[in-house]
Design a protein around this motif. Sequence first.
Motif, mmCIF file in Angstrom:
data_model
loop_
_atom_site.group_PDB
_atom_site.id
_atom_site.type_symbol
_atom_site.label_atom_id
_atom_site.label_comp_id
_atom_site.label_asym_id
_atom_site.label_seq_id
_atom_site.Cartn_x
_atom_site.Cartn_y
_atom_site.Cartn_z
ATOM 1 N N ARG A 43 0.849 -1.181 0.000
ATOM 2 C CA ARG A 43 0.000 0.000 0.000
ATOM 3 C C ARG A 43 0.892 1.241 0.000
ATOM 4 N NH1 ARG A 43 -5.313 -0.136 3.674
ATOM 5 N NH2 ARG A 43 -5.300 -2.138 2.572
ATOM 6 N N GLU A 44 0.554 2.217 -0.846
ATOM 7 C CA GLU A 44 1.379 3.397 -0.946
ATOM 8 C C GLU A 44 0.559 4.668 -0.792
ATOM 9 O OE1 GLU A 44 3.306 3.712 -4.738
ATOM 10 O OE2 GLU A 44 1.437 3.920 -5.851
ATOM 11 N N PHE A 45 1.219 5.677 -0.283
ATOM 12 C CA PHE A 45 0.613 6.978 -0.063
ATOM 13 C C PHE A 45 0.305 7.655 -1.391
ATOM 14 C CE2 PHE A 45 -0.205 10.987 1.825
ATOM 15 C CZ PHE A 45 0.482 11.955 1.097
ATOM 16 N N VAL A 46 -0.851 8.327 -1.422
ATOM 17 C CA VAL A 46 -1.234 9.092 -2.604
ATOM 18 C C VAL A 46 -1.327 10.577 -2.268
ATOM 19 C CG1 VAL A 46 -3.020 9.480 -4.333
ATOM 20 C CG2 VAL A 46 -2.472 7.137 -3.612
ATOM 21 N N ALA A 59 2.021 12.409 -3.141
ATOM 22 C CA ALA A 59 3.127 11.586 -3.601
ATOM 23 C C ALA A 59 3.668 12.165 -4.893
ATOM 24 C CB ALA A 59 2.646 10.153 -3.830
ATOM 25 N N ASP A 60 4.956 12.021 -5.109
ATOM 26 C CA ASP A 60 5.565 12.563 -6.321
ATOM 27 C C ASP A 60 4.911 11.994 -7.579
ATOM 28 O OD1 ASP A 60 8.980 12.702 -5.024
ATOM 29 O OD2 ASP A 60 7.286 14.091 -4.841
ATOM 30 N N ALA A 61 4.480 10.742 -7.516
ATOM 31 C CA ALA A 61 3.918 10.074 -8.691
ATOM 32 C C ALA A 61 2.605 10.691 -9.159
ATOM 33 C CB ALA A 61 3.718 8.592 -8.396
ATOM 34 N N VAL A 62 1.927 11.417 -8.261
ATOM 35 C CA VAL A 62 0.615 11.959 -8.630
ATOM 36 C C VAL A 62 0.579 13.479 -8.609
ATOM 37 C CG1 VAL A 62 -0.439 9.883 -7.677
ATOM 38 C CG2 VAL A 62 -0.389 11.979 -6.294
ATOM 39 N N LYS A 63 1.655 14.095 -8.166
ATOM 40 C CA LYS A 63 1.683 15.555 -8.034
ATOM 41 C C LYS A 63 1.440 16.201 -9.390
ATOM 42 C CE LYS A 63 4.582 16.714 -4.978
ATOM 43 N NZ LYS A 63 5.843 16.999 -4.254
ATOM 44 N N GLY A 64 0.541 17.167 -9.396
ATOM 45 C CA GLY A 64 0.197 17.846 -10.635
ATOM 46 C C GLY A 64 -0.932 17.185 -11.407
ATOM 47 N N ARG A 65 -1.276 15.964 -11.048
ATOM 48 C CA ARG A 65 -2.366 15.253 -11.727
ATOM 49 C C ARG A 65 -3.562 15.019 -10.812
ATOM 50 N NH1 ARG A 65 -1.663 10.170 -13.351
ATOM 51 N NH2 ARG A 65 -0.107 9.632 -11.755
ATOM 52 N N PHE A 66 -3.294 14.798 -9.539
ATOM 53 C CA PHE A 66 -4.348 14.510 -8.562
ATOM 54 C C PHE A 66 -4.533 15.714 -7.644
ATOM 55 C CE2 PHE A 66 -3.900 9.560 -8.320
ATOM 56 C CZ PHE A 66 -3.960 9.497 -9.707
ATOM 57 N N THR A 67 -5.765 15.917 -7.198
ATOM 58 C CA THR A 67 -6.071 16.977 -6.247
ATOM 59 C C THR A 67 -6.941 16.430 -5.130
ATOM 60 O OG1 THR A 67 -5.995 18.654 -8.005
ATOM 61 C CG2 THR A 67 -7.074 19.260 -5.936
ATOM 62 N N ILE A 68 -6.492 16.617 -3.900
ATOM 63 C CA ILE A 68 -7.285 16.203 -2.746
ATOM 64 C C ILE A 68 -8.003 17.422 -2.191
ATOM 65 C CG2 ILE A 68 -5.366 16.504 -1.107
ATOM 66 C CD1 ILE A 68 -6.480 14.044 0.407
#
Length: 121
Positions: A43-46, A59-68
């Motif tokens: 399990r990884e942080f988003v 997480a770096d993998a979603v930065k700029g694409r995902f918004t919480i």
Amino acid sequence: QLQASGGGLVQAGGSLSLSCIASGRPFGNYAMGWFRQAPGKEREFVAAIAGSGRSLAYADAVKGRFTISRDNAKNTVNLQMNSLKAEDTAVYYCAGTMRGTSRWATGYDYWGQGTQVTISS
């Protein structure tokens, strides 16, 4: 109690919006996070958001694409996911804690049941 929803199947490059509704506790006291787990992986942080909504982490993998985001009046936390990639495929979990935002799963005390997100390439 946390209940996540909004998962589904979408093509690469598309968007999905996940929601998590909380019940039973003063929602604004809780930092909330989204985690994901792909088959065969840990399990990884988003993303995470403080109870006030003023502090965010990604997480770096979603930065700029995902918004919480969160709506404390509606006891909900949302995850808007854009520009989805095949590697975003996973079960997504929402989680809550009174201990402040964390990038670690062990930092959360309450977990939703998970919602499947599948990205086709």
